[in-house]
Design an enzyme around this catalytic site. Structure first.
Site, PDB file in Angstrom:
ATOM      1  N   HIS A 285       0.502   7.345  -2.473  1.00 18.84           N
ATOM      2  CA  HIS A 285       1.530   8.034  -3.266  1.00 18.84           C
ATOM      3  C   HIS A 285       1.488   9.545  -2.997  1.00 18.84           C
ATOM      4  O   HIS A 285       2.530  10.197  -2.858  1.00 18.84           O
ATOM      5  CB  HIS A 285       1.288   7.804  -4.760  1.00 18.84           C
ATOM      6  CG  HIS A 285       1.734   6.486  -5.278  1.00 18.84           C
ATOM      7  ND1 HIS A 285       2.993   5.970  -5.071  1.00 18.84           N
ATOM      8  CD2 HIS A 285       1.085   5.570  -6.058  1.00 18.84           C
ATOM      9  CE1 HIS A 285       3.106   4.798  -5.681  1.00 18.84           C
ATOM     10  NE2 HIS A 285       1.958   4.530  -6.285  1.00 18.84           N
TER      11      HIS A 285
ATOM     12  N   HIS B 115       3.167  10.471   0.095  1.00 19.85           N
ATOM     13  CA  HIS B 115       4.618  10.374  -0.084  1.00 19.85           C
ATOM     14  C   HIS B 115       5.168  11.698  -0.632  1.00 19.85           C
ATOM     15  O   HIS B 115       6.270  12.126  -0.272  1.00 19.85           O
ATOM     16  CB  HIS B 115       4.940   9.218  -1.041  1.00 19.85           C
ATOM     17  CG  HIS B 115       6.317   8.683  -0.933  1.00 19.85           C
ATOM     18  ND1 HIS B 115       6.797   7.678  -1.759  1.00 19.85           N
ATOM     19  CD2 HIS B 115       7.371   9.004  -0.138  1.00 19.85           C
ATOM     20  CE1 HIS B 115       8.045   7.414  -1.461  1.00 19.85           C
ATOM     21  NE2 HIS B 115       8.424   8.205  -0.487  1.00 19.85           N
TER      22      HIS B 115
ATOM     23  N   HIS C  12      -4.749   3.705  -2.572  1.00 18.72           N
ATOM     24  CA  HIS C  12      -3.414   3.453  -3.133  1.00 18.72           C
ATOM     25  C   HIS C  12      -2.800   4.745  -3.664  1.00 18.72           C
ATOM     26  O   HIS C  12      -1.673   5.109  -3.297  1.00 18.72           O
ATOM     27  CB  HIS C  12      -3.520   2.408  -4.251  1.00 18.72           C
ATOM     28  CG  HIS C  12      -2.233   2.113  -4.950  1.00 18.72           C
ATOM     29  ND1 HIS C  12      -1.498   0.975  -4.708  1.00 18.72           N
ATOM     30  CD2 HIS C  12      -1.532   2.802  -5.887  1.00 18.72           C
ATOM     31  CE1 HIS C  12      -0.406   0.978  -5.459  1.00 18.72           C
ATOM     32  NE2 HIS C  12      -0.410   2.080  -6.196  1.00 18.72           N
ATOM     33  N   GLU C  13      -3.535   5.423  -4.524  1.00 16.65           N
ATOM     34  CA  GLU C  13      -2.990   6.642  -5.119  1.00 16.65           C
ATOM     35  C   GLU C  13      -2.808   7.740  -4.068  1.00 16.65           C
ATOM     36  O   GLU C  13      -1.885   8.550  -4.164  1.00 16.65           O
ATOM     37  CB  GLU C  13      -3.876   7.126  -6.268  1.00 16.65           C
ATOM     38  CG  GLU C  13      -3.968   6.158  -7.440  1.00 16.65           C
ATOM     39  CD  GLU C  13      -2.616   5.722  -7.995  1.00 16.65           C
ATOM     40  OE1 GLU C  13      -1.627   6.492  -7.864  1.00 16.65           O
ATOM     41  OE2 GLU C  13      -2.527   4.614  -8.544  1.00 16.65           O
TER      42      GLU C  13
END
Length: 690
Positions: free
Chosen positions: A483, A486, A479-480
């Site tokens: 990010h 991104h 998940h991180e």
């Protein structure tokens, strides 16, 4: 003239000189709290001078001399803040916390003065009014619109007393948010349930015992075992400990962070913040703070958010009721006739999971070595986006645990950025997991590549032993890292639009979508190797994991959605008088029919997403809003028959991961998928579909 990152300071202060380090990595070993404290007055002065120069420009306002000039400003402050705020979250100390308390109201005053400056806004407004005649590119037009909207939402159109009051509210909120976060960190860091009796370790797998021994040693309790409030210790303790009284003791401490009386109690802070936010919204012309925040989001209105939350809440609560009955039946079969308490849920849920799916976390965990999961996240990025990662032990982070990786484009060798991984829990780090940037990407005034960090709180293993993760830990890492991608893949001209600078209910799409790849057979078979034997995870275990994905989803969805509904309720108050946070929380939970066996994932006094700053206030629903998109987005790969389908990955990179805030999120998603999603895929993913 390009604004400099270098501040007017003696060169002995690292912020007073250019950084000649590889890739501009901050020289962490040289930076002290004293350097940071001395740098802030210089940064503020430099920024004020840049703003005055824009206002003093004799030529008529245009995109270059106003909007691009604003883009160039505050680079010295950004470099300083990138270091300071990241250290304050990930490796803080009393000196840094003192600076944080001192500077939060000062920074609020500084930005209020700029964003409410009538001369400056007049220039921005003039450019905005002429926008259709300026021949701007799509990205330039987006920057102009976002800049103009930012000024208005900051009170640029207010007059007199209203303007002064908004500035005062912002200043007070900044200080309260800082206090909330620091109080929570103190509560978390100071708690330790010391286990001195070996019998009280009953039921705990070796990996939990080892983590507790390491935590005890870190606290000077060598030879003992300690339960801390780090999620990587408290959750497995609650899951496996057979000692109900100790589970209740630890759970109570975890649940009551921020409400223990004394100087770290956050209840009065919450009450004041709710009132001030409501007043701020009224000043800016909105019915409630929720209306204000959501006006600049994909959701647009509180009604749209509530509709989604309640759509999920009803089947989730029904599923949680079934799950509670199953747990109670199991407990009764073992001679325990008392009602299931929140401190019991994880313990009995694990038993039901093992019984139903034959999935034992103690058996599974050796296949989830931290280093292998990091490698899996990197390899997935390579297959999807053509990236390569090389660890650089010669580059030093801000703490010995931090690892630094150079990120490159595989096909060309082009430098993409630096990635810092900070994975282990410690007392100097706030709880949770997050991504942040020491430096964002931009192509304006020359190419600048990002420096991105992921911060987690996994239990540190004993010396010489591999760090082992749970399934939830591994998904958190992916998940991180979503990010992080991104931020790393950002390829826009203007830094204000780069990376994760998107609406709050869109920012979780790249992260939540990336989680899906971890659970694919293609990734698990290659990277989930047993820590002792080196054997790959068996196919049957992968299938058990997949079948168990909807297990306990009533609990998980109720735990999360109740928090989002309470957040929305607090910020939907129109003109609150005195707010008793716990009474209000209890009233809202009674309204929605919260099961007695479950507590909110984040109870109000420790709800840092919402009250430690303004990030997710009236916005905790964002994870669910983004989940509607991520469930649908991964289906694009399934439909293509290849979880790494190049054409789908190319569109995902172009329109989502690389595009920043260069277009409206709904437009960006539609360009990727061809349409907007419906909640159907979300309900199916969580096992809540009718």
């Amino acid at each position: 003239m390009i604004a400099s990152e270098v501040l007017a300071l003696p060169t002995g202060n690292p912020f007073g000189r250019a950084w000649e380090t590889p890739f501009g990595l901050p020289p962490f070993a040289e930076i002290t709290p004293e350097h940071i404290k001395a740098a802030y007055p210089a940064a503020l002065e430099q920024h004020r001078a840049e703003i005055e120069a824009i206002k003093a420009e004799k030529a008529a306002p245009n995109f270059a001399n106003t909007i691009e000039a604003l883009e160039r400003s505050a680079r010295g402050m950004s470099r300083l803040g990138g270091v300071f705020y990241n250290l304050a979250g990930a490796d803080t100390n009393e000196a840094l916390q003192a600076i944080e308390r001192e500077m939060s109201p000062v920074m609020s005053r500084h930005w209020s003065a700029i964003m409410m400056d009538p001369e400056l806004f007049a220039r921005v407004d003039a450019v905005f009014e002429a926008r259709e005649t300026l021949g701007l590119s799509e990205e330039q037009l987006r920057l102009l619109e976002r800049t103009h909207r930012g000024f208005i939402r900051s009170g640029a159109r207010l007059e007199g007393e209203a303007k002064a009051r908004l500035a005062a509210i912002n200043e007070r909120l900044a200080g309260l948010g800082t206090s909330f976060g620091q109080n929570l960190l103190k509560d978390e860091a100071s708690y330790a349930l010391i286990i001195e009796n070996e019998a009280d370790l009953d039921g705990l797998p070796p990996f939990v015992v080892a983590a507790m021994a390491r935590a005890a040693a870190d606290r000077g309790q060598e030879g003992k075992h300690v339960v801390t409030l780090a999620r990587s210790i408290i959750e497995p303790f609650l899951t496996f400990s057979t000692r109900a009284a100790l589970r209740e003791q630890a759970f109570s401490a975890w649940s009551k962070r921020g409400e223990n009386g004394g100087e770290t109690d956050n209840r009065a802070i919450v009450a004041e913040m709710v009132k001030l936010r409501a007043e701020k919204a009224k000043l800016l012309g909105f019915a409630t703070f929720a209306h204000f925040k959501l006006d600049d989001s994909m959701a647009k209105t509180p009604e749209n958010v509530r509709n989604l939350l309640e759509l999920v809440w009803k089947p989730a609560r029904a599923r949680a009721g079934q799950e509670a009955a199953d747990l109670a039946a199991l407990a009764q079969s073992e001679g325990e006739n008392a009602p299931i308490r929140p401190s019991d849920w994880r313990f009995y849920a694990e038993k039901v999971r093992q019984k139903t799916y034959a999935l034992d976390e103690a058996v599974l965990k050796p296949y989830l070595q931290l280093d292998r999961i990091i490698a899996a996240a990197f390899d997935t990025a390579g297959k999807l986006f053509g990236l390569s990662f090389a660890e650089r032990p010669d580059l030093k982070g801000y703490h010995p645990d931090v690892r630094v990786f150079e990120v490159s484009e595989t096909a060309t060798g082009r430098h993409i950025g630096l990635f810092l991984g900070d994975y282990f829990a410690r007392a100097s780090k706030r709880s949770g997991a997050w991504m942040s940037a020491y430096r964002g990407q931009r192509n304006f005034d020359g190419e600048v590549r990002p420096i991105i960090v992921n911060v987690c709180n996994f239990a540190k293993p004993a010396e010489g032993k591999p760090a082992l993760l749970s399934i939830d830990d591994a998904r958190t890492l992916f998940h991180e890292f979503g990010h992080a991608l991104h931020g790393l893949l950002s390829d826009v001209h203007y830094g204000s639009l780069a990376g994760t600078s998107v609406s709050r209910d869109f920012v979780e799409l790249p992260s939540q979508l990336y989680e899906h790849w971890f659970l694919t057979k293609e990734v698990m078979q290659r990277f989930c190797l047993h820590a002792e034997t080196g054997e790959p995870i068996p196919d049957e275990l992968i299938e058990k994991i997949k079948r168990a994905q909807t297990f306990n989803q009533g609990f998980a969805t109720v735990e999360y959605t109740s928090s989002a509904l309470v957040d929305l309720a607090f910020h939907s108050l129109e003109a609150p008088a005195e707010v008793d946070p716990l009474a209000f929380e209890a009233k809202e939970l009674a309204r929605i029919g919260m099961p007695a066996e479950i507590t909110m994932r984040h109870r109000t006094p420790h709800f840092s997403h919402v009250f430690s700053g303004d990030g997710y206030s009236a916005g905790y629903y964002s994870y669910l809003w983004s989940e509607v998109m991520d469930a649908d987005a991964f289906n694009a790969f399934i439909e293509a028959g290849n979880v790494f389908a190049p054409e789908v990955a190319g569109k995902l990179k172009r329109y989502i991961y690389s595009a920043g805030d260069t277009r409206d999120p709904a437009e960006a998603y539609t360009l990727f998928r061809g349409r907007l999603p419906t909640p159907d895929a979300l309900l199916e993913k969580r096992g809540l579909a009718a």
